[in-house]
Design an enzyme around this catalytic site. Structure first.
Site, PDB file in Angstrom:
ATOM      1  N   ASN A 163      -2.044  13.076  -4.767  1.00 48.62           N
ATOM      2  CA  ASN A 163      -3.166  13.545  -5.586  1.00 48.62           C
ATOM      3  C   ASN A 163      -3.598  14.950  -5.184  1.00 48.62           C
ATOM      4  O   ASN A 163      -3.871  15.805  -6.037  1.00 48.62           O
ATOM      5  CB  ASN A 163      -4.348  12.584  -5.472  1.00 48.62           C
ATOM      6  CG  ASN A 163      -4.178  11.342  -6.320  1.00 48.62           C
ATOM      7  OD1 ASN A 163      -3.509  11.365  -7.348  1.00 48.62           O
ATOM      8  ND2 ASN A 163      -4.774  10.241  -5.897  1.00 48.62           N
ATOM      9  N   GLU A 200      -4.366   2.443  -4.522  1.00 51.59           N
ATOM     10  CA  GLU A 200      -2.918   2.334  -4.351  1.00 51.59           C
ATOM     11  C   GLU A 200      -2.523   1.028  -3.668  1.00 51.59           C
ATOM     12  O   GLU A 200      -1.426   0.899  -3.129  1.00 51.59           O
ATOM     13  CB  GLU A 200      -2.385   3.522  -3.543  1.00 51.59           C
ATOM     14  CG  GLU A 200      -2.886   3.621  -2.118  1.00 51.59           C
ATOM     15  CD  GLU A 200      -4.173   4.428  -1.968  1.00 51.59           C
ATOM     16  OE1 GLU A 200      -4.403   4.965  -0.886  1.00 51.59           O
ATOM     17  OE2 GLU A 200      -4.941   4.516  -2.950  1.00 51.59           O
ATOM     18  N   ASP A 212       0.862  -1.177   0.000  1.00 50.69           N
ATOM     19  CA  ASP A 212       0.000   0.000   0.000  1.00 50.69           C
ATOM     20  C   ASP A 212       0.901   1.230   0.000  1.00 50.69           C
ATOM     21  O   ASP A 212       1.725   1.399   0.913  1.00 50.69           O
ATOM     22  CB  ASP A 212      -0.913  -0.013   1.229  1.00 50.69           C
ATOM     23  CG  ASP A 212      -1.995   1.056   1.167  1.00 50.69           C
ATOM     24  OD1 ASP A 212      -1.638   2.239   1.019  1.00 50.69           O
ATOM     25  OD2 ASP A 212      -3.178   0.700   1.268  1.00 50.69           O
ATOM     26  N   HIS A 254      -4.314  14.571 -10.006  1.00 51.12           N
ATOM     27  CA  HIS A 254      -4.509  13.146 -10.302  1.00 51.12           C
ATOM     28  C   HIS A 254      -3.643  12.658 -11.466  1.00 51.12           C
ATOM     29  O   HIS A 254      -3.294  11.470 -11.524  1.00 51.12           O
ATOM     30  CB  HIS A 254      -5.989  12.883 -10.589  1.00 51.12           C
ATOM     31  CG  HIS A 254      -6.845  12.933  -9.359  1.00 51.12           C
ATOM     32  ND1 HIS A 254      -6.978  11.871  -8.496  1.00 51.12           N
ATOM     33  CD2 HIS A 254      -7.585  13.936  -8.819  1.00 51.12           C
ATOM     34  CE1 HIS A 254      -7.770  12.194  -7.488  1.00 51.12           C
ATOM     35  NE2 HIS A 254      -8.164  13.443  -7.661  1.00 51.12           N
ATOM     36  N   ASP A 281      -1.434   9.402 -11.212  1.00 50.52           N
ATOM     37  CA  ASP A 281      -1.449   8.276 -12.156  1.00 50.52           C
ATOM     38  C   ASP A 281      -0.032   7.927 -12.605  1.00 50.52           C
ATOM     39  O   ASP A 281       0.322   6.750 -12.743  1.00 50.52           O
ATOM     40  CB  ASP A 281      -2.310   8.613 -13.371  1.00 50.52           C
ATOM     41  CG  ASP A 281      -3.803   8.600 -13.045  1.00 50.52           C
ATOM     42  OD1 ASP A 281      -4.174   8.121 -11.955  1.00 50.52           O
ATOM     43  OD2 ASP A 281      -4.595   9.065 -13.881  1.00 50.52           O
TER      44      ASP A 281
END
Length: 347
Positions: A232, A267, A224, A237, A241
């Protein structure tokens, strides 16, 4: 003129009905048809040429040839350009077969005289069009060097049957490629290119069965990304990405070839570690943790470094996969509570 036309067409029909592996090159799944054409028509060679673009063709590319040995292809496939052979391209685009008894004199093929016919002693050609959805897609080219020849209607019909058989096989290959694309869409995460949750659950069942049968150790890890929401929020975003894609590349390049990494969602990621006891899985996870921590990801927003929290568990092959998934998820929760950027074994 073909002797026993009915017999040779029956042989071709049987040949074209056989199952083939269309996953290879054009040469590999068309060559049997071309060899049949070469033998039956008694010509020097038979080849298949396909347009580079169905809507606006500018080149014909040689994709299969009886001169080539086995599946070995030239380093660069031969090609003909519309610019150099306009009459030949126009003849193919008409959809009509080119029965050039005297290839050097026929206006449809005379463009080849100096560059190809004379050097290779080719004197006659019979080229039949391969169609796709009723539009010329390419051509089957039959060439002879035994003198000028008058092509009989049965020979033309047989060559056209060869082209039709090629057309059907090309369609099967295209459908197979489409099926692969659909499979990728169903089982791959479009952002990272990793396998997705659906693939994970299906593959885990197969791996559990295999490892239980041979009594081999089977482990897994969950990763994680720490504080991913801040990336973000602070950078947008699109940058998030990019970080996810780079993170996936770092992991894949660090893990073993046999390991299977999947994006669980957001994630969160899962790695299946076949034939691996939990103590070895801990070593792999720690090596990966360090690699992630030391990596620098370049983005339009600047360089970003990340860490990840790990949970590691040995998969219990006697229980459903969900049991081990919950255990490793709880271990990640413990890693977060312990300050993140660490590896915790499931209890």
């Amino acid at each position: 003129m073909l002797k026993n036309f009915s017999n040779v067409t029956q042989r071709l029909r049987r040949l074209s009905s056989q199952e083939l592996d269309v996953s290879g090159t054009f040469q590999s799944f068309l060559i049997d048809l071309l060899d049949e054409g070469k033998l039956t028509l008694d010509v020097t060679r038979v080849s298949v040429w396909l347009f580079d673009d169905l809507d606006k063709p500018s080149e014909l590319i040689n994709v299969a040839n009886t001169d080539w040995q086995g599946d070995e292809l030239p380093v660069q496939l031969p090609a003909l350009t519309y610019e150099n052979f306009p009459a030949y391209f126009s003849a193919i685009n008409s959809g009509q077969s080119i029965d050039a008894n005297d290839a050097a004199a026929d206006p449809r093929t005379s463009e080849f005289q100096e560059c190809y016919l004379t050097p290779n002693h080719i004197m006659t050609m019979l080229d039949t069009v391969i169609f796709k959805n009723g539009i010329p897609h390419g051509v089957v080219c039959c060439e002879g060097n035994n003198g000028v020849r008058t092509w009989h209607k049965d020979e033309i019909a047989f060559a056209e049957m060869i082209a039709d058989c090629c057309s059907r096989r090309l369609l099967v290959k295209e459908l197979w490629q489409l099926q692969l694309q659909l499979t990728d869409m169903a089982f791959k995460d479009p952002l990272t290119g990793l396998s997705n949750r659906r693939f994970l659950m299906d593959n885990a069942k197969r791996e559990i069965s295999r490892h239980a049968r041979f009594d081999h150790p089977f482990s897994m890890m969950m990763l994680d990304i720490d504080h991913f929401k801040k990336i973000n929020d602070n950078h947008g975003h699109e940058t998030g990405d990019l970080v996810l894609k780079s993170f996936a590349e770092i992991c894949v390049n660090t893990l073993r070839l046999e390991d299977c990494m999947c994006r669980l969602g957001g994630e969160e990621f899962i790695v299946l570690l076949p034939n691996t006891p939990v103590n070895s899985a801990m070593v792999i996870a720690e090596r990966l943790r360090q690699e992630i921590e030391q990596s620098v990801i370049s983005t339009p927003s600047g360089e970003i470094t990340i860490t990840s929290s790990f949970g590691v568990a040995e998969v219990n092959t006697n229980l459903p996969f969900g049991h081990s998934l919950k255990a490793v998820d709880h271990a990640v929760y413990q890693a977060k509570a312990a300050g993140r950027n660490c590896v915790i074994p499931a209890q």
